[in-house]
Design a protein around this motif. Structure first.
Motif, PDB file in Angstrom:
ATOM      1  N   MET A   1       0.844  -1.189   0.000  1.00  0.00           N
ATOM      2  CA  MET A   1       0.000   0.000   0.000  1.00  0.00           C
ATOM      3  C   MET A   1       0.884   1.244   0.000  1.00  0.00           C
ATOM      4  N   THR A   2       0.543   2.184  -0.845  1.00  0.00           N
ATOM      5  CA  THR A   2       1.297   3.431  -0.933  1.00  0.00           C
ATOM      6  C   THR A   2       1.029   4.277   0.306  1.00  0.00           C
ATOM      7  N   GLU A   3       2.088   4.904   0.815  1.00  0.00           N
ATOM      8  CA  GLU A   3       1.900   5.790   1.961  1.00  0.00           C
ATOM      9  C   GLU A   3       1.150   7.034   1.513  1.00  0.00           C
ATOM     10  N   ARG A   4       0.192   7.447   2.331  1.00  0.00           N
ATOM     11  CA  ARG A   4      -0.594   8.619   1.958  1.00  0.00           C
ATOM     12  C   ARG A   4       0.210   9.884   2.238  1.00  0.00           C
ATOM     13  N   ILE A   5      -0.083  10.923   1.464  1.00  0.00           N
ATOM     14  CA  ILE A   5       0.567  12.211   1.621  1.00  0.00           C
ATOM     15  C   ILE A   5      -0.501  13.207   2.055  1.00  0.00           C
ATOM     16  N   VAL A   6      -0.228  13.888   3.167  1.00  0.00           N
ATOM     17  CA  VAL A   6      -1.202  14.838   3.708  1.00  0.00           C
ATOM     18  C   VAL A   6      -1.028  16.197   3.041  1.00  0.00           C
ATOM     19  N   VAL A   7      -2.146  16.741   2.580  1.00  0.00           N
ATOM     20  CA  VAL A   7      -2.216  18.115   2.088  1.00  0.00           C
ATOM     21  C   VAL A   7      -3.007  18.880   3.145  1.00  0.00           C
ATOM     22  N   VAL A   8      -2.426  19.981   3.633  1.00  0.00           N
ATOM     23  CA  VAL A   8      -3.122  20.784   4.641  1.00  0.00           C
ATOM     24  C   VAL A   8      -3.801  21.963   3.964  1.00  0.00           C
ATOM     25  N   GLY A   9      -5.036  22.212   4.381  1.00  0.00           N
ATOM     26  CA  GLY A   9      -5.785  23.367   3.901  1.00  0.00           C
ATOM     27  C   GLY A   9      -6.059  24.280   5.073  1.00  0.00           C
TER      28      GLY A   9
END
Length: 133
Positions: A1-9
């Protein structure tokens, strides 16, 4: 499983208004509105990333307040997390420095007067509950 990347808004709040930013790039997003922010870099906390991104994108200094409950999928492997923030007293007014061509402070009644990016709509709905009526 690919590690998720967090985008902050950023749900950048000023009394009873929320700052919305109109995308100027990439072409498929241009003209739609979003909560400004960006990717969390390796070794960076979401709060630090949000502070950095708002400085780069809008030229402002902010105090990050708290995370809006929830997380919203973007295109894999990205997920959106939203944090409330306020301008610091000595911060300049926000200006669209990169990736945006217009900014608007929207009241609760004006929130839906702009075409939000699809992935920002659930977050904006959550933030709307924090704005006075």
């Amino acid at each position: 499983m690919t590690e998720r990347i967090v985008v902050v808004g950023a749900a950048l709040l000023d009394a009873d208004h929320l700052l919305a930013a109109r995308r100027s790039a990439p072409p498929e997003l241009a003209g739609r509105w979003e909560l400004p922010g960006g990717k969390v870099e390796q070794g960076e906390t979401p709060e630090a990333a949000l502070t950095r991104e708002l400085r780069e994108e809008l030229g402002v200094e902010v105090e990050v307040i708290d995370r809006v409950p929830g997380e919203w999928p973007l295109r894999p492997p990205y997920v959106l997390q939203v944090w409330t923030a306020h301008l610091l007293p000595d911060s300049p007014e926000p200006k669209p420095l990169q990736d945006h061509d217009e900014l608007r402070w929207l009241s609760r009644d004006e929130l839906w007067s702009v075409p939000w990016l699809d992935q920002d709509i659930p977050a904006v709905k959550k933030v709307a509950t924090r704005l006075p009526t």
